[in-house]
Write a protein that holds these residues in place. Structure first.
Motif, short mmCIF file in Angstrom:
data_model
loop_
_atom_site.label_atom_id
_atom_site.label_comp_id
_atom_site.label_asym_id
_atom_site.label_seq_id
_atom_site.Cartn_x
_atom_site.Cartn_y
_atom_site.Cartn_z
N THR A 1 0.83 -1.20 0.00
CA THR A 1 0.00 0.00 0.00
C THR A 1 0.87 1.26 0.00
OG1 THR A 1 -1.75 -1.18 1.17
CG2 THR A 1 -1.84 1.22 1.20
N SER B 1 -6.94 5.26 -7.53
CA SER B 1 -8.16 4.51 -7.25
C SER B 1 -7.89 3.01 -7.20
CB SER B 1 -9.24 4.82 -8.28
OG SER B 1 -8.84 4.40 -9.57
N GLN B 2 -6.99 2.52 -8.05
CA GLN B 2 -6.66 1.09 -8.00
C GLN B 2 -5.90 0.74 -6.73
OE1 GLN B 2 -8.18 -0.96 -9.39
NE2 GLN B 2 -8.09 -0.97 -11.60
N ASN C 1 -8.47 0.65 -4.00
CA ASN C 1 -9.31 -0.55 -4.10
C ASN C 1 -8.57 -1.80 -3.62
OD1 ASN C 1 -11.59 0.73 -5.12
ND2 ASN C 1 -10.92 0.47 -7.23
N ALA D 1 -8.21 -1.62 0.14
CA ALA D 1 -9.47 -1.94 0.80
C ALA D 1 -9.75 -3.43 0.78
CB ALA D 1 -10.62 -1.18 0.15
N PHE D 2 -9.48 -4.08 -0.34
CA PHE D 2 -9.69 -5.52 -0.42
C PHE D 2 -8.75 -6.27 0.53
CE2 PHE D 2 -8.81 -9.66 -2.44
CZ PHE D 2 -10.08 -10.20 -2.35
N CYS E 1 -13.44 -0.33 4.96
CA CYS E 1 -13.01 -0.74 3.61
C CYS E 1 -13.97 -0.21 2.55
CB CYS E 1 -12.91 -2.25 3.53
SG CYS E 1 -11.54 -2.89 4.51
N THR F 1 -12.91 2.47 -0.52
CA THR F 1 -13.21 2.38 -1.95
C THR F 1 -13.97 3.60 -2.43
OG1 THR F 1 -15.22 1.11 -1.56
CG2 THR F 1 -13.22 -0.14 -1.97
N GLY G 1 -11.40 6.41 -2.76
CA GLY G 1 -10.49 6.19 -3.88
C GLY G 1 -11.12 6.40 -5.24
N ASN G 2 -12.42 6.16 -5.37
CA ASN G 2 -13.06 6.24 -6.67
C ASN G 2 -13.86 7.52 -6.89
OD1 ASN G 2 -12.22 3.70 -7.68
ND2 ASN G 2 -13.63 2.74 -6.25
#
Length: 98
Positions: free
Chosen positions: A18, A49-50, A53, A56-57, A88, A92, A95-96
């Motif tokens: 990260t 954003s990736q 994501n 978060a996953f 989480c 996301t 981030g998006n």
């Protein structure tokens, strides 16, 4: 020697990857990668954003593994799983959202 599971290194690798992903986003700026800077510029916003994501996953997987590890102790275990799940989902969204 003592044996350890490969899952033992997952929190450390999660933190390192990260941080490395955010460092890649920071490469094009003079300032640190604030959400307003990294989420607005077109090439960096996709990478940001990736990274968010995937972080978060990975955080959700860590939360589920910790829940399964402490399944016998029900006092705060379900609450902590709920909080990490909400965190989480929020990660996301942050981030998006451009």
């Amino acid at each position: 020697m003592w044996k350890c599971s490969p899952w033992t290194f997952f929190p450390i690798l999660y933190s390192l990857f990260t941080a490395a992903g955010l460092w890649v986003v920071w490469d094009g700026y003079k300032d640190p990668p604030y959400i307003s800077n990294a989420g607005d510029a077109p090439p960096a916003s996709c990478v940001f954003s990736q990274v968010m994501n995937m972080a978060a996953f990975g955080g959700f997987i860590l939360g589920v593994l910790r829940y399964l590890q402490l399944k016998q102790c029900p006092c705060g275990n379900v609450g902590s799983l709920l909080v990490i799940s909400l965190a989480c989902i929020g990660m996301t969204l942050v981030g998006n959202f451009q």
